[in-house]
Scaffold this motif. Structure first.
Motif, PDB file in Angstrom:
ATOM      1  N   SER A   1       0.008   0.282   2.739  1.00  0.00           N
ATOM      2  CA  SER A   1      -1.524  -0.086   2.680  1.00  0.00           C
ATOM      3  C   SER A   1      -2.251   0.714   1.751  1.00  0.00           C
ATOM      4  O   SER A   1      -1.735   1.682   1.084  1.00  0.00           O
ATOM      5  N   GLU A   2      -3.382   0.129   1.342  1.00  0.00           N
ATOM      6  CA  GLU A   2      -4.118   0.799   0.300  1.00  0.00           C
ATOM      7  C   GLU A   2      -4.651   2.135   0.974  1.00  0.00           C
ATOM      8  O   GLU A   2      -4.571   2.934   0.127  1.00  0.00           O
ATOM      9  N   ASP A   3      -5.084   2.093   2.192  1.00  0.00           N
ATOM     10  CA  ASP A   3      -5.495   3.266   2.792  1.00  0.00           C
ATOM     11  C   ASP A   3      -4.281   4.455   2.557  1.00  0.00           C
ATOM     12  O   ASP A   3      -4.696   5.584   2.420  1.00  0.00           O
TER      13      ASP A   3
ATOM     14  N   GLN B   1      -1.933   4.669   0.332  1.00  0.00           N
ATOM     15  CA  GLN B   1      -1.851   4.956  -0.911  1.00  0.00           C
ATOM     16  C   GLN B   1      -2.805   5.867  -1.378  1.00  0.00           C
ATOM     17  O   GLN B   1      -2.552   6.943  -1.981  1.00  0.00           O
ATOM     18  N   ARG B   2      -3.852   5.781  -0.718  1.00  0.00           N
ATOM     19  CA  ARG B   2      -4.958   6.795  -1.044  1.00  0.00           C
ATOM     20  C   ARG B   2      -4.626   8.261  -0.405  1.00  0.00           C
ATOM     21  O   ARG B   2      -5.033   9.157  -0.979  1.00  0.00           O
TER      22      ARG B   2
ATOM     23  N   ARG C   1       3.305  -5.036  -5.336  1.00  0.00           N
ATOM     24  CA  ARG C   1       3.126  -6.473  -4.303  1.00  0.00           C
ATOM     25  C   ARG C   1       3.675  -7.415  -5.106  1.00  0.00           C
ATOM     26  O   ARG C   1       4.413  -7.441  -6.260  1.00  0.00           O
TER      27      ARG C   1
END
Length: 705
Positions: A321-323, A325-326, A293
């Motif tokens: 996005s974090e989703d 990445q997961r 980031r």
């Protein structure tokens, strides 16, 4: 036919598919007659009199390691057979395609939909109509079978097609009729905006590559052809470009370097380059750092740094996005094992481990390790290493080797790298440390054995822990020289002590000396670490937690183990006073973190030290130790508790030392120094008076003056 007119007016409009038009023509005029007319038209010379450049580029790009083109075309024309050597290329026409399953190559030109027949031929077997496509891709499926076999062995790039073209439609229908088709090796060029092109091809399972204009496409093709013609020279030119700062390059130029580093040959050239490539390339090849980031300094006008803009590649996802990445979505990380790397089996065994630091690694990664070792004289690499949750043992060994052999390495660089290595060598810095709980379980099961005491020493050993820096330095590497660098420019350095998690362990008397000695050793170790990380503020707890408490005590959390040490010392002074005295005698009063305070506390113990021995020791303290504001409680409580025991000579010496006051501190001005000196002296002396310490008359008069 009228159905052709819309194609002449607007070839890219919503027209009737050409395969359907040809199907109608075949029905009305006959298949051979229509195909013969197509053959006649295709043999007509181009209107501009120029042809072959694009076909020549495709032939150059598609060559195998032996330099032979490998082309599969749905065109009937003979353009790929023109130019130098074109007439000597092997030709494959349906149904006589190469049997790839038997190891046959696709060298030459494969005419998937038929090859232009000679003039006057009675038979023109082209795939033109919807019926032809149905046979080739669905009912008989020979085109589908060949393409499926091709995709299992080659990466296929579509040039000159649109997502709506009949060949594409039938091809993908044929391939996916059983839902088992892996489309990850199928790519297509298409003109338009990237997001629009991606949307057009996404549901077809093809990776789309967008371009703005046909001229741009062929310019790019020409550059790729140059690479294919002489890969070694092209790699060398790319490696030469890596000597510069990657931030000054465009995304596609950085992408070229990344492309080279995906191969063993490229990584080797990169590692052997002299001078070595710019150290900030580590920010490019590290996919996690490249995709980090944005970071910002402090203040409204502070600088903002975007690592994606500075280090990103042309094929990177802009923001993940974090989703995502997961779900495992990430940009390409060149520092991990990838397809095409060798995978040494010695790294996968349950017994017979290799020597740590000399493990077999993929050859490509070994070359990158060599390069990293060559650029450790840059603070950028130390900053990068701090960001990592662990480094490979072989990389750690390479850094250590360089520290041993680099004669001209800056002293500050050597100091900081030693801290970084110490941080990475300790496994407790890579995971949650539950050693205290495990130790408590062992004691409950085994008692205080010699092995348990060794385990306690391991658990209690302090360590240096380094986290990524705050602010701008979260994603922007430092640009300063070693002699300008502060530790905070590289990371957040701290010393981690024994954490008991509010769970106590009872220490029996028979192991008290051993436990005390171990904790003493760890405080010595911690003091050295605190000095090494240039600690300026570190508050230890008072040795008198229940005495003269006014307000809240501010203690550095890591120092709370000192409370336990004081408790054990109190027990030692009662049960083993001679041993307690022996320990306290060697504590260095020069240590401002722990032992200065502890030694003053020890001198207050009447059963350990004689009064005048304690007074003599206090008088021998240098000014910084005597006036240490963080040890003032221990000093004053010692003097109050033992004042009556001191000889008059010792009392006078102590009060004179106090009334003389401290030396000027660096931040005191010459004008304010006399006032501040007298205030400190009066504060200490008045406290002693208020606590009942009697002064000689002349000393009292001096205080009142």
């Amino acid at each position: 036919m009228a159905a052709f007119q819309p194609w002449l007016d607007d070839p890219f409009g919503p027209n009737i598919p050409l395969d359907q038009i040809f199907n109608l023509l075949h029905q009305e005029y006959g298949r051979d007659e229509v195909n013969a007319l197509v053959s006649e038209r295709l043999r007509a010379p181009p209107l501009d009199g120029v042809s072959g450049r694009e076909h020549a580029l495709i032939k150059r790009i598609s060559t195998n390691p032996s330099g032979v083109p490998q082309i599969v075309t749905t065109n009937f024309d003979l353009m790929f057979e023109t130019g130098e050597g074109g007439d000597k290329l092997a030709r494959h026409v349906p149904p006589g395609f190469p049997d790839l399953a038997l190891g046959t190559t696709i060298e030459g030109i494969t005419y998937l939909h038929g090859r232009l027949a000679a003039p006057g031929s009675d038979h023109h077997p082209y795939v033109l109509s919807s019926a032809d496509f149905g046979r080739a891709y669905l009912s008989e499926g020979w085109a589908t079978n060949f393409i499926r076999s091709l995709l299992t062995r080659y990466t296929v790039v579509l040039v000159g097609y649109q997502a709506e073209d009949p060949p594409i439609k039938y091809l993908l229908q044929g391939l996916n009729h059983d839902g088992q088709f892996d489309r990850s090796r199928l790519y297509a060029f298409d003109r338009g905006l990237p997001e629009e092109i991606e949307a057009k091809w996404r549901d077809r399972g093809v990776t789309a590559i967008a371009y703005t204009d046909h001229a741009d496409l062929w310019k790019t093709m020409e550059a790729w052809a140059d690479r294919v013609d002489d890969p070694r020279r092209w790699r060398s030119s790319v490696i030469a470009s890596s000597l510069g700062d990657p931030k000054a390059m465009s995304a596609h130029e950085r992408g070229q370097v990344a492309h080279v580093l995906r191969t063993v040959q490229g990584a080797k050239l990169f590692a052997l380059a002299d001078p070595p490539p710019h150290p900030e390339w580590v920010c490019v090849i590290d996919g996690n750092l490249r995709s980090a980031r944005q970071s910002k300094g402090y203040g409204q006008e502070a600088e903002t740094f975007d690592p994606i803009a500075a280090y990103g590649l042309d094929d990177d996802l802009d923001h993940i996005s974090e989703d995502e990445q997961r779900q495992g979505v990430s940009n390409d990380n060149l520092l991990v094992l990838r397809d095409g790397d060798d995978n040494p089996p010695d790294g996968h065994r349950l017994a017979g481990r290799q020597i740590e630091g000399y493990e077999a690694t993929p050859i490509r990664l070994s070359h990158l390790i060599t390069w990293i070792g060559k650029v450790i004289d840059s603070p950028v690499l130390a900053w990068w290493a701090i960001r990592q949750n662990g480094l490979h043992p072989r990389l750690l060994q390479q850094i250590e080797w360089q520290l041993d052999h680099l004669e001209n390495l800056h002293g500050r660089a050597r100091h900081i790298w030693n801290l970084v290595l110490e941080h990475h060598r300790d496994p407790r810095n890579r995971q949650w440390d539950g050693g205290w709980f495990d130790l408590k379980k062992r004691i409950a099961k085994e008692g205080w054995t010699a092995s348990v005491l060794r385990d306690f020493r391991r658990v209690a050993t302090p360590r240096v822990k380094i986290r990524s820096p705050f602010g701008l330095g979260q994603s922007k590497p430092p640009s300063m020289r070693w002699d300008e660098i502060h530790l905070s420019d590289l990371g957040e350095f701290e010393v981690k002590f024994l954490e008991r998690h509010d769970v106590n362990i009872e220490v029996p008397d028979d192991v008290l000396p051993q436990m005390f000695a171990i904790l003493e050793e760890q405080l010595t170790h911690a003091s050295g670490l605190l000095a090494d990380i240039e600690t300026t503020y570190f508050r230890t707890p008072t040795c008198y937690p229940d005495r003269a408490i006014d307000g809240r005590e501010h203690v550095t959390k890591a120092a709370e183990v000192m409370k336990w040490f004081v408790e054990l010392f109190d027990r030692m002074s009662q049960t083993l006073p001679d041993l307690a005295r022996a320990h306290a005698t060697i504590w260095p009063e020069t240590d401002r973190f722990f032992f200065r305070k502890l030694k003053l506390y020890a001198y207050s113990k009447k059963n350990i030290f004689e009064a005048d021995q304690a007074a003599k020791a206090v008088l021998s303290l240098d000014q910084s130790a005597f006036w240490d504001i963080y040890a003032v409680r221990e000093l004053l409580f010692l003097l109050v508790d033992r004042w009556a025991e001191f000889s008059h000579e010792s009392q006078n010496g102590l009060i004179d030392r106090i009334l003389d006051g401290p030396e000027a501190l660096p931040h005191w001005s010459d004008e304010e120094f006399p006032k501040l000196r007298d205030e400190f002296a009066a504060r200490y002396a008045r406290y002693l008076q208020l606590e009942g310490c009697a002064f000689a008359v002349d000393r009292s008069e001096r205080l009142d003056a």
